[in-house]
Scaffold this motif. Sequence first.
Motif: not given
Length: 366
Positions: A204-212, A217-225
Amino acid sequence: MPTFTDRVVQAALKIVLEPIFEADFEPYSYGFRPNRRAHDAIAEIHYYTSRGYDWVLEGDIKACFDEIDHTALMGLVRERIGDRRVLRLVKAFLKSGILSTDLVNRDTFAGTPQGGILSPLLANVALSVLDEHFARLWQKTGRTGSERMRHRRHGGATCRLVRYADDFVLLIHGSRLHAEELKSEVSEVLKQVGLRLSQEKTTIAHIDEGFDFLGFRIQRRNSKKSHKQYVYTYPSKPSMQTVCRKVKAICRQSISQPLDELLKQLNWLLRGWANYFRHSSAKTSLNYLGYYTWHRVWGWLRRKHRRVPWKKLKRRYQGNQVGAWLPEQDGVRLFNPATVTITRYRFRGARIPSPWSTSAQPAVAG
Protein backbone atom coordinates in the motif's frame (compact mmCIF):
# COMPACT_ATOMS: atom_id res chain seq x y z
CA MET A 1 3.85 -26.95 -23.85
CA PRO A 2 0.84 -28.28 -25.81
CA THR A 3 1.39 -30.31 -28.98
CA PHE A 4 0.83 -28.80 -32.42
CA THR A 5 -2.60 -30.46 -32.74
CA ASP A 6 -3.66 -29.20 -29.32
CA ARG A 7 -2.54 -25.68 -30.21
CA VAL A 8 -4.67 -25.72 -33.38
CA VAL A 9 -7.73 -26.89 -31.44
CA GLN A 10 -7.12 -24.31 -28.68
CA ALA A 11 -6.77 -21.53 -31.26
CA ALA A 12 -10.05 -22.54 -32.90
CA LEU A 13 -11.74 -22.72 -29.51
CA LYS A 14 -10.41 -19.28 -28.56
CA ILE A 15 -11.89 -17.78 -31.75
CA VAL A 16 -15.31 -19.05 -30.69
CA LEU A 17 -15.14 -18.31 -26.95
CA GLU A 18 -13.38 -14.94 -26.89
CA PRO A 19 -16.26 -12.81 -28.32
CA ILE A 20 -18.68 -14.43 -25.85
CA PHE A 21 -16.63 -13.62 -22.77
CA GLU A 22 -15.50 -10.23 -24.11
CA ALA A 23 -19.12 -9.10 -23.92
CA ASP A 24 -18.98 -9.58 -20.12
CA PHE A 25 -15.47 -8.38 -19.25
CA GLU A 26 -15.18 -5.06 -17.45
CA PRO A 27 -13.55 -2.11 -19.30
CA TYR A 28 -10.73 -1.74 -16.74
CA SER A 29 -9.30 -5.18 -17.53
CA TYR A 30 -6.55 -4.81 -20.15
CA GLY A 31 -4.26 -7.84 -20.31
CA PHE A 32 -4.62 -10.41 -23.14
CA ARG A 33 -7.58 -8.60 -24.68
CA PRO A 34 -7.96 -7.32 -28.26
CA ASN A 35 -7.27 -3.62 -28.94
CA ARG A 36 -6.02 -3.12 -25.37
CA ARG A 37 -2.48 -2.55 -24.19
CA ALA A 38 -0.44 -1.75 -21.11
CA HIS A 39 -0.51 1.96 -22.00
CA ASP A 40 -4.30 1.98 -21.52
CA ALA A 41 -3.88 0.67 -17.98
CA ILE A 42 -1.20 3.28 -17.21
CA ALA A 43 -3.37 6.04 -18.71
CA GLU A 44 -6.32 5.05 -16.50
CA ILE A 45 -4.12 5.03 -13.40
CA HIS A 46 -2.80 8.48 -14.33
CA TYR A 47 -6.35 9.73 -14.87
CA TYR A 48 -7.64 8.69 -11.43
CA THR A 49 -4.52 9.45 -9.40
CA SER A 50 -4.70 12.99 -10.81
CA ARG A 51 -8.24 13.27 -9.41
CA GLY A 52 -7.83 12.53 -5.73
CA TYR A 53 -7.25 8.76 -5.72
CA ASP A 54 -4.14 9.12 -3.57
CA TRP A 55 -3.80 5.65 -2.04
CA VAL A 56 -2.74 2.67 -4.13
CA LEU A 57 -3.00 -1.01 -3.29
CA GLU A 58 -0.60 -2.86 -5.59
CA GLY A 59 -1.66 -6.50 -5.59
CA ASP A 60 0.52 -9.54 -6.19
CA ILE A 61 -1.20 -12.89 -6.74
CA LYS A 62 0.80 -15.98 -5.80
CA ALA A 63 1.35 -18.26 -8.82
CA CYS A 64 -1.85 -17.11 -10.51
CA PHE A 65 -1.67 -19.36 -13.58
CA ASP A 66 -0.66 -22.36 -11.45
CA GLU A 67 -3.28 -22.23 -8.69
CA ILE A 68 -6.61 -21.38 -10.35
CA ASP A 69 -9.23 -23.79 -9.01
CA HIS A 70 -10.57 -25.95 -11.86
CA THR A 71 -14.01 -26.43 -10.30
CA ALA A 72 -14.52 -22.71 -9.78
CA LEU A 73 -13.20 -21.89 -13.27
CA MET A 74 -15.44 -24.45 -14.98
CA GLY A 75 -18.38 -23.04 -13.02
CA LEU A 76 -17.68 -19.59 -14.48
CA VAL A 77 -17.34 -21.02 -17.98
CA ARG A 78 -20.67 -22.90 -17.64
CA GLU A 79 -22.45 -19.62 -16.86
CA ARG A 80 -21.86 -18.59 -20.48
CA ILE A 81 -21.30 -21.86 -22.34
CA GLY A 82 -23.91 -24.59 -22.46
CA ASP A 83 -22.47 -26.86 -25.15
CA ARG A 84 -21.15 -29.96 -23.36
CA ARG A 85 -18.68 -30.77 -26.14
CA VAL A 86 -17.01 -27.38 -25.69
CA LEU A 87 -17.00 -27.79 -21.91
CA ARG A 88 -15.38 -31.22 -22.22
CA LEU A 89 -12.67 -29.75 -24.44
CA VAL A 90 -11.91 -26.93 -21.99
CA LYS A 91 -11.78 -29.38 -19.09
CA ALA A 92 -9.52 -31.73 -21.06
CA PHE A 93 -7.03 -28.92 -21.65
CA LEU A 94 -7.03 -28.03 -17.97
CA LYS A 95 -6.47 -31.68 -16.98
CA SER A 96 -3.94 -32.45 -19.74
CA GLY A 97 -1.07 -32.96 -17.28
CA ILE A 98 2.61 -32.01 -17.43
CA LEU A 99 5.49 -34.04 -18.84
CA SER A 100 8.30 -33.21 -16.42
CA THR A 101 12.03 -33.26 -17.10
CA ASP A 102 12.28 -36.80 -15.69
CA LEU A 103 9.81 -37.92 -18.43
CA VAL A 104 7.03 -38.61 -15.93
CA ASN A 105 3.53 -37.42 -16.81
CA ARG A 106 2.10 -35.61 -13.78
CA ASP A 107 -1.58 -34.80 -13.35
CA THR A 108 -2.69 -31.18 -13.03
CA PHE A 109 -5.31 -30.54 -10.35
CA ALA A 110 -5.18 -26.73 -10.51
CA GLY A 111 -4.05 -23.91 -12.77
CA THR A 112 -4.08 -23.33 -16.52
CA PRO A 113 -1.39 -24.84 -18.79
CA GLN A 114 1.60 -22.51 -19.24
CA GLY A 115 2.10 -21.68 -22.91
CA GLY A 116 -1.42 -22.72 -23.88
CA ILE A 117 -3.24 -20.45 -26.34
CA LEU A 118 -6.43 -20.74 -24.29
CA SER A 119 -4.74 -20.07 -20.92
CA PRO A 120 -4.79 -16.22 -21.00
CA LEU A 121 -8.51 -16.18 -21.81
CA LEU A 122 -9.30 -18.69 -19.04
CA ALA A 123 -7.20 -16.68 -16.57
CA ASN A 124 -9.21 -13.57 -17.45
CA VAL A 125 -12.42 -15.53 -16.91
CA ALA A 126 -11.22 -16.61 -13.45
CA LEU A 127 -10.07 -13.10 -12.48
CA SER A 128 -13.33 -11.58 -13.70
CA VAL A 129 -14.71 -12.34 -10.21
CA LEU A 130 -12.39 -9.59 -8.95
CA ASP A 131 -13.47 -7.20 -11.73
CA GLU A 132 -17.18 -7.80 -11.13
CA HIS A 133 -16.83 -7.41 -7.37
CA PHE A 134 -15.33 -3.95 -7.67
CA ALA A 135 -17.73 -3.01 -10.45
CA ARG A 136 -20.59 -3.67 -8.02
CA LEU A 137 -18.78 -1.74 -5.30
CA TRP A 138 -18.28 1.20 -7.70
CA GLN A 139 -22.01 1.27 -8.48
CA LYS A 140 -22.89 0.97 -4.82
CA THR A 141 -20.90 4.09 -3.91
CA GLY A 142 -22.84 6.13 -6.46
CA ARG A 143 -23.84 6.32 -10.09
CA THR A 144 -22.64 9.89 -10.57
CA GLY A 145 -19.64 11.92 -9.45
CA SER A 146 -21.76 13.99 -7.06
CA GLU A 147 -23.16 10.84 -5.41
CA ARG A 148 -19.66 9.45 -4.90
CA MET A 149 -18.53 12.79 -3.48
CA ARG A 150 -21.44 12.68 -1.01
CA HIS A 151 -20.43 9.12 -0.08
CA ARG A 152 -16.87 10.30 0.70
CA ARG A 153 -18.12 13.25 2.78
CA HIS A 154 -19.89 10.74 5.03
CA GLY A 155 -16.62 8.91 5.73
CA GLY A 156 -16.77 6.35 2.94
CA ALA A 157 -14.21 5.66 0.24
CA THR A 158 -14.41 5.09 -3.48
CA CYS A 159 -12.05 2.79 -5.32
CA ARG A 160 -11.19 1.90 -8.88
CA LEU A 161 -9.59 -1.35 -10.02
CA VAL A 162 -7.10 -1.43 -12.92
CA ARG A 163 -5.99 -4.92 -13.93
CA TYR A 164 -3.55 -6.20 -16.53
CA ALA A 165 -3.72 -10.01 -16.53
CA ASP A 166 -2.66 -11.09 -13.00
CA ASP A 167 -1.15 -7.67 -12.16
CA PHE A 168 -3.54 -5.16 -10.68
CA VAL A 169 -3.73 -1.98 -8.65
CA LEU A 170 -6.61 -0.65 -6.60
CA LEU A 171 -6.85 3.15 -6.57
CA ILE A 172 -8.52 4.51 -3.44
CA HIS A 173 -10.02 7.91 -2.77
CA GLY A 174 -9.95 7.74 1.01
CA SER A 175 -7.42 6.90 3.71
CA ARG A 176 -4.82 4.23 4.39
CA LEU A 177 -7.33 2.53 6.72
CA HIS A 178 -9.70 2.11 3.77
CA ALA A 179 -6.84 0.59 1.77
CA GLU A 180 -6.12 -1.93 4.54
CA GLU A 181 -9.78 -2.95 4.64
CA LEU A 182 -9.90 -3.38 0.87
CA LYS A 183 -6.79 -5.56 0.99
CA SER A 184 -8.65 -8.08 3.15
CA GLU A 185 -11.63 -7.81 0.80
CA VAL A 186 -9.47 -8.64 -2.22
CA SER A 187 -8.12 -11.73 -0.45
CA GLU A 188 -11.64 -13.02 0.20
CA VAL A 189 -12.70 -12.48 -3.42
CA LEU A 190 -9.67 -14.31 -4.81
CA LYS A 191 -10.38 -17.30 -2.57
CA GLN A 192 -13.48 -17.97 -4.68
CA VAL A 193 -11.24 -19.14 -7.54
CA GLY A 194 -8.52 -20.73 -5.38
CA LEU A 195 -6.05 -17.83 -5.54
CA ARG A 196 -4.06 -16.17 -2.78
CA LEU A 197 -2.78 -12.67 -2.31
CA SER A 198 0.92 -12.49 -1.46
CA GLN A 199 0.99 -10.63 1.87
CA GLU A 200 4.70 -9.86 1.48
CA LYS A 201 4.62 -8.43 -2.05
CA THR A 202 1.23 -6.73 -1.87
CA THR A 203 1.93 -3.14 -0.87
CA ILE A 204 0.00 0.00 0.00
CA ALA A 205 1.56 3.29 -1.06
CA HIS A 206 0.61 6.94 -1.29
CA ILE A 207 0.87 8.46 -4.75
CA ASP A 208 3.47 10.93 -3.41
CA GLU A 209 5.70 7.93 -2.55
CA GLY A 210 5.12 6.39 -5.96
CA PHE A 211 4.87 2.78 -7.09
CA ASP A 212 5.95 0.56 -10.00
CA PHE A 213 3.47 -1.01 -12.39
CA LEU A 214 4.05 -2.69 -15.78
CA GLY A 215 7.59 -1.31 -15.96
CA PHE A 216 6.56 2.28 -15.21
CA ARG A 217 7.16 4.37 -12.10
CA ILE A 218 4.06 6.42 -11.25
CA GLN A 219 4.51 9.23 -8.74
CA ARG A 220 3.20 12.69 -7.94
CA ARG A 221 5.88 15.37 -7.96
CA ASN A 222 6.32 19.12 -8.03
CA SER A 223 6.56 20.56 -11.51
CA LYS A 224 9.93 22.08 -12.44
CA LYS A 225 8.18 24.98 -14.18
CA SER A 226 5.68 25.80 -11.42
CA HIS A 227 4.89 24.99 -7.79
CA LYS A 228 1.96 22.77 -8.77
CA GLN A 229 1.99 19.02 -8.32
CA TYR A 230 1.38 16.59 -11.17
CA VAL A 231 1.35 12.82 -11.52
CA TYR A 232 4.28 11.67 -13.69
CA THR A 233 4.94 8.32 -15.32
CA TYR A 234 8.47 7.33 -16.34
CA PRO A 235 10.55 4.14 -16.69
CA SER A 236 11.08 2.41 -13.37
CA LYS A 237 14.53 1.68 -12.01
CA PRO A 238 14.20 -2.13 -12.54
CA SER A 239 13.22 -1.47 -16.18
CA MET A 240 16.34 0.64 -16.72
CA GLN A 241 18.53 -1.96 -15.05
CA THR A 242 17.04 -4.75 -17.16
CA VAL A 243 17.59 -3.01 -20.51
CA CYS A 244 21.13 -1.98 -19.52
CA ARG A 245 21.94 -5.59 -18.60
CA LYS A 246 20.70 -6.72 -22.03
CA VAL A 247 22.80 -4.08 -23.79
CA LYS A 248 25.82 -5.18 -21.77
CA ALA A 249 25.20 -8.85 -22.60
CA ILE A 250 24.96 -8.10 -26.35
CA CYS A 251 28.17 -6.06 -26.27
CA ARG A 252 30.00 -8.92 -24.55
CA GLN A 253 29.59 -11.10 -27.62
CA SER A 254 32.54 -12.25 -29.69
CA ILE A 255 34.48 -9.52 -31.46
CA SER A 256 34.88 -11.83 -34.48
CA GLN A 257 31.41 -10.91 -35.79
CA PRO A 258 30.97 -7.79 -37.96
CA LEU A 259 29.80 -4.56 -36.37
CA ASP A 260 26.56 -4.41 -38.37
CA GLU A 261 25.36 -7.69 -36.80
CA LEU A 262 25.95 -6.28 -33.33
CA LEU A 263 24.13 -3.04 -34.24
CA LYS A 264 21.09 -4.94 -35.59
CA GLN A 265 20.66 -6.71 -32.25
CA LEU A 266 21.07 -3.50 -30.28
CA ASN A 267 18.72 -1.50 -32.53
CA TRP A 268 15.97 -4.10 -32.19
CA LEU A 269 16.24 -3.90 -28.39
CA LEU A 270 16.56 -0.10 -28.18
CA ARG A 271 13.68 0.65 -30.57
CA GLY A 272 11.31 -1.68 -28.74
CA TRP A 273 12.21 -0.28 -25.32
CA ALA A 274 12.04 3.35 -26.45
CA ASN A 275 8.67 2.89 -28.21
CA TYR A 276 7.19 1.26 -25.11
CA PHE A 277 8.15 4.19 -22.87
CA ARG A 278 7.70 7.05 -25.36
CA HIS A 279 4.30 7.92 -23.87
CA SER A 280 5.88 8.79 -20.50
CA SER A 281 8.30 11.36 -19.10
CA ALA A 282 11.20 9.29 -20.37
CA LYS A 283 13.46 11.86 -22.02
CA THR A 284 16.13 11.63 -19.32
CA SER A 285 16.02 7.82 -19.36
CA LEU A 286 16.28 7.69 -23.16
CA ASN A 287 19.24 10.08 -23.14
CA TYR A 288 21.03 7.95 -20.55
CA LEU A 289 20.29 4.72 -22.45
CA GLY A 290 21.73 6.18 -25.66
CA TYR A 291 24.84 7.38 -23.80
CA TYR A 292 25.26 3.99 -22.05
CA THR A 293 24.88 2.00 -25.29
CA TRP A 294 27.31 4.23 -27.20
CA HIS A 295 30.00 3.62 -24.59
CA ARG A 296 29.37 -0.13 -24.62
CA VAL A 297 29.69 -0.28 -28.41
CA TRP A 298 32.80 1.88 -28.24
CA GLY A 299 34.32 -0.58 -25.73
CA TRP A 300 33.47 -3.46 -28.08
CA LEU A 301 35.19 -1.69 -30.98
CA ARG A 302 38.28 -1.00 -28.87
CA ARG A 303 38.54 -4.71 -28.07
CA LYS A 304 38.07 -5.58 -31.75
CA HIS A 305 40.77 -3.12 -32.93
CA ARG A 306 43.19 -2.87 -30.03
CA ARG A 307 46.00 -1.16 -31.98
CA VAL A 308 43.90 1.25 -34.06
CA PRO A 309 43.93 4.88 -32.84
CA TRP A 310 40.67 6.59 -31.91
CA LYS A 311 40.61 9.04 -34.86
CA LYS A 312 41.24 6.32 -37.41
CA LEU A 313 38.61 4.09 -35.82
CA LYS A 314 36.12 6.93 -35.92
CA ARG A 315 36.80 7.63 -39.62
CA ARG A 316 36.37 3.93 -40.41
CA TYR A 317 32.94 3.56 -38.75
CA GLN A 318 31.54 7.08 -39.01
CA GLY A 319 30.12 6.81 -42.52
CA ASN A 320 28.68 10.04 -43.97
CA GLN A 321 27.36 11.40 -40.68
CA VAL A 322 27.30 15.05 -39.76
CA GLY A 323 27.40 16.04 -36.11
CA ALA A 324 27.32 13.50 -33.27
CA TRP A 325 29.11 10.28 -34.15
CA LEU A 326 27.23 6.97 -34.01
CA PRO A 327 28.93 3.72 -35.08
CA GLU A 328 27.86 2.58 -38.55
CA GLN A 329 28.69 -0.24 -40.97
CA ASP A 330 27.15 -1.30 -44.29
CA GLY A 331 24.26 1.14 -43.87
CA VAL A 332 23.39 -0.05 -40.35
CA ARG A 333 23.78 2.72 -37.78
CA LEU A 334 23.41 2.54 -34.01
CA PHE A 335 19.95 3.75 -33.06
CA ASN A 336 19.86 6.65 -30.62
CA PRO A 337 16.86 6.31 -28.24
CA ALA A 338 17.07 10.04 -27.44
CA THR A 339 15.70 10.78 -30.93
CA VAL A 340 12.33 9.20 -30.08
CA THR A 341 9.59 11.83 -29.76
CA ILE A 342 7.76 11.87 -26.43
CA THR A 343 3.99 11.92 -26.99
CA ARG A 344 1.06 11.84 -24.58
CA TYR A 345 -1.13 8.74 -24.51
CA ARG A 346 -4.77 9.71 -24.03
CA PHE A 347 -6.98 7.77 -21.63
CA ARG A 348 -9.51 5.93 -23.80
CA GLY A 349 -11.63 4.34 -21.08
CA ALA A 350 -14.83 2.79 -22.40
CA ARG A 351 -14.14 4.22 -25.89
CA ILE A 352 -11.77 1.35 -26.77
CA PRO A 353 -13.32 -0.24 -29.88
CA SER A 354 -14.31 -3.89 -29.88
CA PRO A 355 -13.28 -6.02 -32.88
CA TRP A 356 -16.79 -7.48 -32.85
CA SER A 357 -19.87 -5.38 -33.43
CA THR A 358 -22.91 -6.02 -31.21
CA SER A 359 -24.77 -7.69 -34.02
CA ALA A 360 -21.79 -9.86 -34.95
CA GLN A 361 -21.22 -11.31 -31.50
CA PRO A 362 -22.09 -15.01 -31.39
CA ALA A 363 -25.00 -16.13 -29.30
CA VAL A 364 -24.46 -17.93 -26.01
CA ALA A 365 -24.06 -21.64 -26.63
CA GLY A 366 -26.81 -23.74 -25.17
